[in-house]
Design a protein around this motif. Structure first.
Motif, short mmCIF file in Angstrom:
data_model
loop_
_atom_site.label_atom_id
_atom_site.label_comp_id
_atom_site.label_asym_id
_atom_site.label_seq_id
_atom_site.Cartn_x
_atom_site.Cartn_y
_atom_site.Cartn_z
N THR A 173 0.80 -1.26 0.03
CA THR A 173 -0.02 -0.01 0.01
C THR A 173 1.06 1.14 -0.02
O THR A 173 1.71 1.54 0.63
N ILE A 174 0.55 2.27 -0.94
CA ILE A 174 1.16 3.58 -1.05
C ILE A 174 0.32 4.46 -0.43
O ILE A 174 -1.01 4.43 -0.93
N LYS A 175 0.99 5.18 0.66
CA LYS A 175 -0.33 6.36 0.94
C LYS A 175 0.22 7.50 1.03
O LYS A 175 1.72 7.78 1.14
N ASN A 228 -1.27 23.97 7.20
CA ASN A 228 -0.70 25.02 8.08
C ASN A 228 -1.39 25.08 9.27
O ASN A 228 -1.26 25.30 10.47
N LEU A 229 -2.76 24.45 9.38
CA LEU A 229 -3.59 24.57 10.47
C LEU A 229 -3.87 23.44 10.89
O LEU A 229 -4.73 23.03 12.03
N GLY A 230 -3.09 22.29 10.51
CA GLY A 230 -3.26 21.09 10.98
C GLY A 230 -4.46 19.95 10.48
O GLY A 230 -4.42 18.84 10.90
N ASN A 231 -4.96 20.36 9.37
CA ASN A 231 -6.03 19.51 8.75
C ASN A 231 -5.16 18.63 7.88
O ASN A 231 -4.00 18.81 7.36
N ILE A 232 -5.45 17.44 7.99
CA ILE A 232 -5.11 16.20 7.48
C ILE A 232 -5.70 15.50 6.45
O ILE A 232 -7.14 15.30 6.83
N LEU A 233 -5.50 15.02 5.35
CA LEU A 233 -6.05 14.11 4.39
C LEU A 233 -5.07 13.12 4.02
O LEU A 233 -3.95 13.23 3.63
N SER A 234 -5.81 11.85 4.18
CA SER A 234 -4.83 10.79 3.84
C SER A 234 -5.54 9.81 2.80
O SER A 234 -6.77 9.60 2.89
N LYS A 235 -4.67 9.70 1.74
CA LYS A 235 -5.47 8.67 0.57
C LYS A 235 -4.31 7.69 0.54
O LYS A 235 -3.23 7.87 0.69
N SER A 236 -5.03 6.44 -0.10
CA SER A 236 -3.93 5.41 -0.40
C SER A 236 -4.43 4.48 -1.51
O SER A 236 -5.52 4.67 -2.00
N VAL A 237 -3.52 3.78 -2.06
CA VAL A 237 -3.97 2.69 -3.14
C VAL A 237 -2.99 1.52 -2.86
O VAL A 237 -1.89 1.64 -2.85
N LYS A 238 -3.64 0.53 -3.36
CA LYS A 238 -2.82 -0.95 -3.23
C LYS A 238 -2.25 -1.28 -4.64
O LYS A 238 -2.97 -0.99 -5.56
N ILE A 239 -0.90 -1.72 -4.45
CA ILE A 239 -0.38 -2.16 -5.98
C ILE A 239 0.02 -3.46 -5.69
O ILE A 239 0.38 -4.10 -4.77
N SER A 240 -0.08 -4.38 -7.04
CA SER A 240 0.13 -5.72 -7.02
C SER A 240 1.51 -5.65 -7.95
O SER A 240 1.49 -5.10 -8.96
#
Length: 115
Positions: free
Chosen positions: A92-94, A100-112
């Motif tokens: 998994t690549i994330k 700068n205000l601490g908001n976070i977004l996380s997305k990921s993809v699985k690779i084979s």
């Protein structure tokens, strides 16, 4: 953290699907963020908007940090980064964006990876 900002859009993906062990794969990580420089005025109040921008993008492979990017207010609201990664195994690549205000977004993809 900004309470009225809802960071919804972001994606990370490889530019090719047929990945073999040892390939260098180009990935794209993209998001949208207002990217206010602290110089613009609000159209309704005419007050200067405070700085509000993506500070950092971190890329992880199987929870190991493999690269990071630092930004400032001059980056585009449609933030697109392409980066190479040499891949030896499936996983998994994330992408984790933080502003700068601490908001976070996380997305990921699985690779084979094929041998």
């Amino acid at each position: 953290m900004s309470m009225d900002f809802k960071w919804k859009r972001g994606v990370i993906k490889p530019l090719k699907r047929d990945i073999k062990k040892g390939d260098v794969v180009i990935f794209t990580a993209a998001t949208y963020h207002p990217m206010d420089s602290g110089l613009q005025r609000d159209k309704t109040t005419n007050k200067i908007k405070p700085k509000f921008f993506v500070k950092e993008l971190k890329i992880f492979f199987e929870d190991i940090l493999v690269c990071s990017f630092d930004f400032e207010v001059s980056a585009s609201p449609k933030l697109v980064i392409k980066f190479p990664l040499k891949v030896f195994k499936s996983g998994t690549i994330k992408a984790v964006w933080e502003d700068n205000l601490g908001n976070i977004l996380s997305k990921s993809v699985k690779i084979s990876v094929q041998n």
